[in-house]
Design a protein around this motif. Structure first.
Motif, PDB file in Angstrom:
ATOM      1  N   HIS A  89       0.856  -1.189   0.000  1.00  0.00           N
ATOM      2  CA  HIS A  89       0.000   0.000   0.000  1.00  0.00           C
ATOM      3  C   HIS A  89       0.897   1.246   0.000  1.00  0.00           C
ATOM      4  CE1 HIS A  89      -3.922   1.879   0.510  1.00  0.00           C
ATOM      5  NE2 HIS A  89      -3.428   2.636   1.477  1.00  0.00           N
ATOM      6  N   PHE A 113      -8.403   2.574   4.161  1.00  0.00           N
ATOM      7  CA  PHE A 113      -8.274   1.125   4.253  1.00  0.00           C
ATOM      8  C   PHE A 113      -9.614   0.412   4.168  1.00  0.00           C
ATOM      9  CE2 PHE A 113      -3.948   2.053   5.347  1.00  0.00           C
ATOM     10  CZ  PHE A 113      -3.268   0.953   4.860  1.00  0.00           C
ATOM     11  N   MET A 117      -9.620  -2.337   1.213  1.00  0.00           N
ATOM     12  CA  MET A 117      -9.845  -3.758   1.456  1.00  0.00           C
ATOM     13  C   MET A 117     -11.078  -4.261   0.719  1.00  0.00           C
ATOM     14  SD  MET A 117      -7.145  -4.313   3.006  1.00  0.00           S
ATOM     15  CE  MET A 117      -7.423  -6.078   3.034  1.00  0.00           C
ATOM     16  N   SER A 121     -11.153  -7.508  -2.020  1.00  0.00           N
ATOM     17  CA  SER A 121     -11.830  -8.617  -1.346  1.00  0.00           C
ATOM     18  C   SER A 121     -12.154  -9.788  -2.266  1.00  0.00           C
ATOM     19  CB  SER A 121     -13.115  -8.120  -0.683  1.00  0.00           C
ATOM     20  OG  SER A 121     -14.020  -7.594  -1.647  1.00  0.00           O
ATOM     21  N   ILE A 128      -1.239  -7.071   3.548  1.00  0.00           N
ATOM     22  CA  ILE A 128      -1.156  -5.756   2.936  1.00  0.00           C
ATOM     23  C   ILE A 128      -0.027  -5.045   3.675  1.00  0.00           C
ATOM     24  CG2 ILE A 128      -2.997  -4.762   4.397  1.00  0.00           C
ATOM     25  CD1 ILE A 128      -3.648  -3.017   1.823  1.00  0.00           C
ATOM     26  N   THR A 161      -8.201  -4.872   8.322  1.00  0.00           N
ATOM     27  CA  THR A 161      -7.692  -5.862   7.365  1.00  0.00           C
ATOM     28  C   THR A 161      -7.976  -7.287   7.845  1.00  0.00           C
ATOM     29  OG1 THR A 161      -5.429  -6.010   8.265  1.00  0.00           O
ATOM     30  CG2 THR A 161      -5.875  -4.244   6.684  1.00  0.00           C
ATOM     31  N   TYR A 164     -10.989  -8.973   6.696  1.00  0.00           N
ATOM     32  CA  TYR A 164     -10.940  -9.531   5.346  1.00  0.00           C
ATOM     33  C   TYR A 164      -9.979 -10.717   5.251  1.00  0.00           C
ATOM     34  CZ  TYR A 164     -13.484  -5.403   3.769  1.00  0.00           C
ATOM     35  OH  TYR A 164     -14.441  -4.424   3.583  1.00  0.00           O
ATOM     36  N   LEU A 168      -2.091  -7.074   8.380  1.00  0.00           N
ATOM     37  CA  LEU A 168      -1.487  -5.750   8.218  1.00  0.00           C
ATOM     38  C   LEU A 168      -0.043  -5.886   8.690  1.00  0.00           C
ATOM     39  CD1 LEU A 168      -0.649  -2.907   9.794  1.00  0.00           C
ATOM     40  CD2 LEU A 168      -1.722  -2.758   7.560  1.00  0.00           C
TER      41      LEU A 168
END
Length: 319
Positions: A89, A113, A117, A121, A128, A161, A164, A168
């Protein structure tokens, strides 16, 4: 099953997609056309890599050319690679809107974010990756309060994150506000290991004057991935303070990054791989060649040399 096959099963190699090839009008980005992307993926597969990593901003080209991340990943898989493992990122660290040490910018970053995300997805990512602080000259002096504000933000981002199924993880460039041994250790003491991981970049830590093997051994339980690349230089003086990009603007060094196996490299990769084995890390190691074409270098050559080194030196250690 041979020892090497066993090692390959526990450690797989992903390629971070920095890349340029030479075209009639100069260097060509692999994202230029479907044809140049196909040529890139064929070379990555042919040298023995298992998957790729990419940058978050590439998602727009995935939508525009391929129809989205899932459709692009289908092309990756059609070329024999497993998937996209990680995305970096690469944010615009503007202190007015995007500065982790400044709480007034946190809601903007959190919303970034939430949106990001959602876009990713449709495929499965492991990590990430973020640079956890602004550029050094926008954060200094680095204080405990600034580190705590920064840690508070990434704890919250990590919760987003995690929703999902993505880790991170933080990558500390030598020009990042959090780059010294003391500040890195303090930062991780303030973050929640459930939500914030460490992504070890062997060259970046060496350039900042750290021993990446010792750093990894101290934080192995927090490490969710690696960038394996080498360097021949340690930053001196104000190398880490040059706008807009110290990797380009620092006057002491024309080329910071080299492939594994380079002569006069500062990273002890055999010690690093021994530490990876001894800490029982299993999963993906990413190979990166940032700006490999500087000073006459060549991406395809660096990639082939690194993959040879991984197969013939590092995989023999991890057994």
């Amino acid at each position: 099953m041979t020892q090497l096959q066993s090692a390959e099963r526990r450690i797989k190699w992903s390629y971070m997609d920095h890349w340029r090839s030479n075209g009639p009008a100069g260097p060509v980005d692999q994202w230029h056309t479907v044809k140049t992307m196909s040529a890139f993926l064929k070379q990555i597969k042919a040298t023995g890599f298992d998957a790729i990593d990419t940058f978050d901003f590439r998602i727009w080209q995935m939508y525009g050319t391929y129809g989205g991340p899932a459709k692009y990943q289908e092309m990756v898989q059609d070329h024999g690679l497993e998937r996209i493992v990680n995305t970096f990122h690469a944010a615009d660290y503007d202190t007015r809107t995007y500065a982790p040490h400044l709480p007034e910018t946190h809601e903007n970053i959190l919303e970034d974010f939430r949106v990001t995300m959602g876009r990713w997805s449709e495929i499965e990512l492991d990590n990430i990756i973020v640079m956890p602080a602004t550029l050094y000259y926008d954060m200094e002096p680095v204080t405990e309060d600034k580190l705590k504000h920064t840690a508070d933000l990434w704890n919250k981002v990590g919760e987003i994150t995690a929703g999902y199924g993505v880790r991170l993880t933080c990558h500390h460039e030598f020009f990042c506000g959090i780059q010294s041994e003391q500040d890195i250790d303090a930062f991780y003491s303030f973050t929640d290991p459930e939500y914030v991981s460490l992504f070890v970049d062997t060259a970046q830590h060496c350039i900042a004057g750290l021993d990446p093997v010792a750093l990894y051994n101290r934080h192995a339980h927090r490490v969710s991935g690696f960038h394996f690349k080498d360097t021949r230089n340690v930053a001196t003086g104000d190398d880490h303070r040059h706008r807009p990009d110290s990797e380009i603007m620092a006057p002491t060094t024309g080329k910071w990054f080299y492939e594994m196996g380079t002569s006069h490299g500062l990273v002890d990769f055999e010690a690093m791989m021994t530490a990876v084995r001894d800490n029982a890390y299993e999963g993906w190691i990413s190979v990166e060649h940032d700006k490999a074409n500087k000073e006459g270098g060549d991406y395809s050559e660096s990639t082939a040399i690194s993959r040879w080194y991984a197969a013939n030196v590092l995989e023999r250690i991890y057994s």
